[in-house]
Design a protein around this motif. Sequence first.
Motif, PDB file in Angstrom:
ATOM      1  N   UNK A 255     -31.808   5.873  18.332  1.00 23.86           N
ATOM      2  CA  UNK A 255     -31.481   7.190  18.833  1.00 23.86           C
ATOM      3  C   UNK A 255     -30.569   7.857  17.803  1.00 23.86           C
ATOM      4  N   UNK A 256     -31.020   8.995  17.283  1.00 20.22           N
ATOM      5  CA  UNK A 256     -30.236   9.740  16.285  1.00 20.22           C
ATOM      6  C   UNK A 256     -29.482  10.884  16.966  1.00 20.22           C
ATOM      7  N   UNK A 257     -28.192  10.934  16.691  1.00 18.87           N
ATOM      8  CA  UNK A 257     -27.309  11.939  17.267  1.00 18.87           C
ATOM      9  C   UNK A 257     -26.678  12.730  16.125  1.00 18.87           C
ATOM     10  N   UNK A 258     -26.719  14.057  16.226  1.00 17.37           N
ATOM     11  CA  UNK A 258     -26.022  14.922  15.275  1.00 17.37           C
ATOM     12  C   UNK A 258     -24.832  15.532  15.990  1.00 17.37           C
ATOM     13  N   UNK A 259     -23.661  15.439  15.362  1.00 16.63           N
ATOM     14  CA  UNK A 259     -22.429  15.965  15.952  1.00 16.63           C
ATOM     15  C   UNK A 259     -21.928  17.124  15.093  1.00 16.63           C
TER      16      UNK A 259
ATOM     17  N   UNK B   4     -32.377  18.721   8.799  1.00 15.83           N
ATOM     18  CA  UNK B   4     -32.581  17.558   7.925  1.00 15.83           C
ATOM     19  C   UNK B   4     -32.180  16.257   8.612  1.00 15.83           C
ATOM     20  N   UNK B   5     -31.170  16.312   9.472  1.00 16.64           N
ATOM     21  CA  UNK B   5     -30.723  15.118  10.193  1.00 16.64           C
ATOM     22  C   UNK B   5     -31.768  14.650  11.206  1.00 16.64           C
ATOM     23  N   UNK B   6     -32.660  15.549  11.616  1.00 22.84           N
ATOM     24  CA  UNK B   6     -33.723  15.244  12.583  1.00 22.84           C
ATOM     25  C   UNK B   6     -33.191  14.455  13.786  1.00 22.84           C
ATOM     26  N   UNK B   7     -32.182  14.998  14.466  1.00 23.31           N
ATOM     27  CA  UNK B   7     -31.595  14.254  15.578  1.00 23.31           C
ATOM     28  C   UNK B   7     -32.480  14.281  16.830  1.00 23.31           C
ATOM     29  N   UNK B   8     -32.302  13.244  17.639  1.00 20.90           N
ATOM     30  CA  UNK B   8     -32.937  13.223  18.958  1.00 20.90           C
ATOM     31  C   UNK B   8     -32.083  13.994  19.950  1.00 20.90           C
ATOM     32  N   UNK B   9     -30.781  14.048  19.650  1.00 20.45           N
ATOM     33  CA  UNK B   9     -29.839  14.765  20.515  1.00 20.45           C
ATOM     34  C   UNK B   9     -28.761  15.403  19.648  1.00 20.45           C
TER      35      UNK B   9
ATOM     36  N   UNK C  36     -28.497  17.471  28.271  1.00 16.36           N
ATOM     37  CA  UNK C  36     -28.466  16.079  28.714  1.00 16.36           C
ATOM     38  C   UNK C  36     -27.430  15.856  29.814  1.00 16.36           C
ATOM     39  N   UNK C  37     -26.301  16.560  29.707  1.00 19.38           N
ATOM     40  CA  UNK C  37     -25.224  16.503  30.706  1.00 19.38           C
ATOM     41  C   UNK C  37     -24.607  17.885  30.804  1.00 19.38           C
ATOM     42  N   UNK C  38     -24.104  18.257  31.964  1.00 23.60           N
ATOM     43  CA  UNK C  38     -23.398  19.536  32.050  1.00 23.60           C
ATOM     44  C   UNK C  38     -22.235  19.576  31.061  1.00 23.60           C
ATOM     45  N   UNK C  39     -21.952  20.748  30.532  1.00 25.13           N
ATOM     46  CA  UNK C  39     -20.909  20.925  29.536  1.00 25.13           C
ATOM     47  C   UNK C  39     -19.561  20.418  30.039  1.00 25.13           C
ATOM     48  N   UNK C  40     -18.875  19.667  29.179  1.00 24.21           N
ATOM     49  CA  UNK C  40     -17.515  19.232  29.462  1.00 24.21           C
ATOM     50  C   UNK C  40     -16.573  20.352  29.038  1.00 24.21           C
TER      51      UNK C  40
ATOM     52  N   UNK D 146     -28.381   8.592  27.156  1.00 23.36           N
ATOM     53  CA  UNK D 146     -29.298   8.765  26.013  1.00 23.36           C
ATOM     54  C   UNK D 146     -29.662   7.451  25.328  1.00 23.36           C
ATOM     55  N   UNK D 147     -28.895   6.407  25.574  1.00 21.23           N
ATOM     56  CA  UNK D 147     -29.136   5.149  24.876  1.00 21.23           C
ATOM     57  C   UNK D 147     -30.467   4.549  25.332  1.00 21.23           C
ATOM     58  N   UNK D 148     -31.278   4.117  24.373  1.00 21.46           N
ATOM     59  CA  UNK D 148     -32.561   3.501  24.751  1.00 21.46           C
ATOM     60  C   UNK D 148     -32.330   2.267  25.618  1.00 21.46           C
TER      61      UNK D 148
END
Length: 152
Positions: A1-5, A45-50, A119-123, A148-150
């Motif tokens: 699972x790729x995450x971009x922050x 370019x990061x091609x994140x899943x989330x 994915x989740x309501x805004x914190x 989100x974790x597989x």
Amino acid sequence: MRLAVLSGSVYGTADLVADEAVLRCRDAGLDVSRIQPATVDALLDAAPDIILGCVSTTGMGELPDSFVPFFIELQDRFPLLTGKRFAVIGLGDSAYGDTFCQGGEQLRELLVELQAVEALPMLRLDASETVSPELDAEPWLDQLIESIKPRA
């Protein structure tokens, strides 16, 4: 699972929260890209899943100056993110009433327009109530990771 922050901050607090999110998500086994400064090309370019955005609010509910170029580029280029998941941590001060966490809300609304799925309501982290927003974000981050974790 790729995450971009991504983060947009005035005084560095949103960056601190984003950095803590990176550490927590990496510790949970996620492949994390910290995109700073945020650009649309770097995000694509990061091609994140989330996508996780940590954004503070300034002035009368505006985005931080450091984040505005990314936000405008995202609006102008309008890369559809159909089905891609996202989450937003908004930082603000409830003493400002109607503009509380508006920076985060603006990012959230744009991602929805781009057809991403929350994915989740805004914190919403309130500067009037906390001195350690990076710690206050931990339970929400744990929920995000779990969602989100597989599954093994």
